[in-house]
Design an enzyme around this catalytic site. Structure first.
Site, PDB file in Angstrom:
ATOM      1  N   LYS A 167       0.815  -1.224   0.000  1.00  0.00           N
ATOM      2  CA  LYS A 167       0.000   0.000   0.000  1.00  0.00           C
ATOM      3  C   LYS A 167       0.847   1.273   0.000  1.00  0.00           C
ATOM      4  CE  LYS A 167      -4.391  -1.688   1.015  1.00  0.00           C
ATOM      5  NZ  LYS A 167      -4.254  -2.993   1.701  1.00  0.00           N
ATOM      6  N   GLU A 209      -9.787   6.573   3.158  1.00  0.00           N
ATOM      7  CA  GLU A 209     -10.644   5.590   3.819  1.00  0.00           C
ATOM      8  C   GLU A 209      -9.752   4.416   4.210  1.00  0.00           C
ATOM      9  OE1 GLU A 209     -10.147   5.676   0.598  1.00  0.00           O
ATOM     10  OE2 GLU A 209      -9.554   3.583   0.275  1.00  0.00           O
ATOM     11  N   SER A 212       1.714  -9.875  -0.837  1.00  0.00           N
ATOM     12  CA  SER A 212       1.357  -8.456  -0.725  1.00  0.00           C
ATOM     13  C   SER A 212       1.706  -7.824   0.618  1.00  0.00           C
ATOM     14  CB  SER A 212      -0.137  -8.275  -1.006  1.00  0.00           C
ATOM     15  OG  SER A 212      -0.910  -9.105  -0.160  1.00  0.00           O
TER      16      SER A 212
HETATM   17  C1  LIG Z   1      -5.108  -4.045   1.589  1.00  0.00           C
HETATM   18  C2  LIG Z   1      -4.397  -5.310   1.342  1.00  0.00           C
HETATM   19  C3  LIG Z   1      -4.769  -6.200   0.310  1.00  0.00           C
HETATM   20  C4  LIG Z   1      -5.973  -5.981  -0.546  1.00  0.00           C
HETATM   21  O1  LIG Z   1      -5.937  -4.853  -1.352  1.00  0.00           O
HETATM   22  P1  LIG Z   1      -5.685  -4.915  -2.918  1.00  0.00           P
HETATM   23  O2  LIG Z   1      -6.066  -3.576  -3.391  1.00  0.00           O
HETATM   24  O3  LIG Z   1      -6.569  -6.010  -3.475  1.00  0.00           O
HETATM   25  O4  LIG Z   1      -4.257  -5.241  -3.123  1.00  0.00           O
HETATM   26  C5  LIG Z   1      -4.010  -7.330   0.110  1.00  0.00           C
HETATM   27  N1  LIG Z   1      -2.955  -7.615   0.887  1.00  0.00           N
HETATM   28  C6  LIG Z   1      -2.565  -6.803   1.885  1.00  0.00           C
HETATM   29  C7  LIG Z   1      -1.395  -7.179   2.706  1.00  0.00           C
HETATM   30  C8  LIG Z   1      -3.267  -5.632   2.154  1.00  0.00           C
HETATM   31  O5  LIG Z   1      -2.880  -4.832   3.168  1.00  0.00           O
END
Ligand SMILES: *Cc1c(COP(=O)(O)O)cnc(C)c1O
Length: 419
Positions: free
Chosen positions: A92, A114, A381
């Site tokens: 993010k 948000e 992610s």
């Molecule tokens: C917020 C988040 C997601 C989901 O958001 P996307 O916009 O689909 O990437 C996935 N993995 C992590 C670690 C997150 O913090």
């Protein structure tokens, strides 16, 4: 169709996307779009952003060959794109730094955002602390309680957290409230949106900021493989980490994309967040896209063990990829994600975020489909630190009972054989 034609000038990915907002928001959205187009062409903006991504966020993130995990599934070579090693713990920050720099360029002293689980709120608060802007984050009251640690993190960095008490008291209403605030304060305020959803230009702009994930992967995989990987896998909430990995490979037609949604407790209404697997197109948060809705078009409640995948819509570009067959969307249940969390922690010493564990949970099925001598890149992610309190009280399913074609006799949880 080539990536450069997506979205078109009006912000459409085929039939999806667009700008379904009250008239008062059209001018602010156009202002953001214009500023972003100019910033993209501006060398000093690009230099400043790439400097921050390198020195502050910790890019490039490594591409790690997960030898033990690959062995576990007996199929393709599995590589992990380590977004979990980014500052603040997830991908993010790539987007937050880009947008907060843009806010600064626009001369807006106040940034709003948000947040659901709090990860985008934390990333935005971090970028605002660094760049000296005022930050206010809208968060459903129920989420504030569930994610009190992230509320504290945001406050520590000088951000204000505004609890949202309307509607479902979670992410969907936090976005509605943030948009309402933006309409009334647009002269002083920039809205930093957290995923590839929402009205144009956000789906496109956030994709561009997150595409650093896929661009790095294209170069990094060459240290291991002759060319591109055969498949890419990422979890999909709003869809930003997935699009960030996929989009730079869009024109590489041999590379298959797999998006993994939150299957929750199974695909009954209200029990999951698998928008592309179980939804129908409609309009939410300013975009035409797949949605979880009932027969009257009312948005359905969602459930997932991972708060970050708990969103009833999805980025419009994913809707387009689904309809055109460019990507395939599948789901992993809470149970499968938890088993994948245990497995990755156990065999590689990496505790993934519960969101990312959904992507890992699809690998046994994909391994069976692909067989040997293929390669897969998984977007990891985020890291699991934020989930530890939640997991501490749970009985985790043992990894060896996870279905990867029968129990693997070479390892039993807790009694690991020497490798
Ligand atoms: C917020 C988040 C997601 C989901 O958001 P996307 O916009 O689909 O990437 C996935 N993995 C992590 C670690 C997150 O913090």
């Amino acid at each position: 169709m080539k990536l450069k034609d997506l979205p078109d000038k009006r912000g459409y990915f085929g039939a999806y996307g667009g700008r379904f907002v009250p008239e008062t928001l059209l001018a602010p959205l156009e202002e953001v779009e214009k500023a972003f187009r100019a910033a993209q062409k501006d060398k000093s903006f690009r230099r400043e952003l790439s400097g921050l991504l390198r020195d502050f966020a910790g890019r490039p993130t490594p591409l790690f060959f997960a030898r033990n995990l690959s062995k576990e599934f007996g199929g393709p070579r599995i590589y992990l794109k380590r977004e979990d090693l980014c500052h603040t713990g997830a991908h993010k920050i790539n987007n937050a730094l880009g947008q907060v720099l843009l806010a600064k360029r626009l001369g807006k002293p106040r940034v709003i955002a948000e947040t659901g689980a709090g990860q985008h709120g934390v990333a935005t608060a971090t970028a605002c602390a660094l760049l000296g802007l005022k930050c206010e984050v809208f968060m459903g009251v129920d989420d504030c309680e569930r994610q009190s640690l992230n509320v504290f993190r945001m406050k520590s960095m000088g951000a204000t957290v505004i609890p949202v008490t309307t509607g479902s008291r979670t992410l969907t209403d936090a976005i509605n409230e943030a948009m309402r605030d933006w309409v009334s304060n647009v002269r002083t305020t920039y809205y930093c949106f957290g995923s590839v959803a929402g009205p144009h230009p956000y789906p496109w702009m956030v994709r561009e900021f997150q595409s650093v994930i896929g661009r790095e992967t294209i170069t990094q995989i060459r240290d291991y493989e002759k060319g591109d990987p055969d498949a890419l896998v990422a979890c999909v909430g709003g869809g930003s980490n997935a699009i960030g990995l996929f989009a730079p490979f869009y024109d590489h037609k041999k590379v298959r994309f797999y998006g993994v949604e939150a299957g929750g407790r199974g695909l009954k209404p209200g029990q999951h967040g698998a928008t592309l697997c179980a939804g129908r197109p409609g309009v939410l948060h300013g975009a035409y896209t797949y949605l979880l809705q009932d027969s009257n078009g009312q948005v359905l409640p969602t459930h997932s063990v991972s708060a970050g995948l708990d969103y009833p819509a999805v980025g419009p570009e994913h809707s387009f990829y689904k309809d055109t067959g460019r990507a395939e969307y599948v789901f992993a249940t809470d149970k499968e994600a938890l088993a994948a969390f245990t497995l990755l922690s156990d065999v590689e010493g990496i505790t993934p975020a519960l969101e990312s564990a959904h992507a890992v949970a699809f690998l046994p099925k994909l391994a069976k489909r692909l067989g040997k001598n293929k390669s897969v890149v998984v977007c990891l992610s985020g890291r699991g630190d934020k989930d530890m309190l939640q997991l501490q009280g749970m009985v985790l399913p043992p990894a060896h009972r996870f279905d990867f074609g029968g129990p693997n006799p070479s390892r039993v949880r807790g009694v690991r054989r020497a490798r």
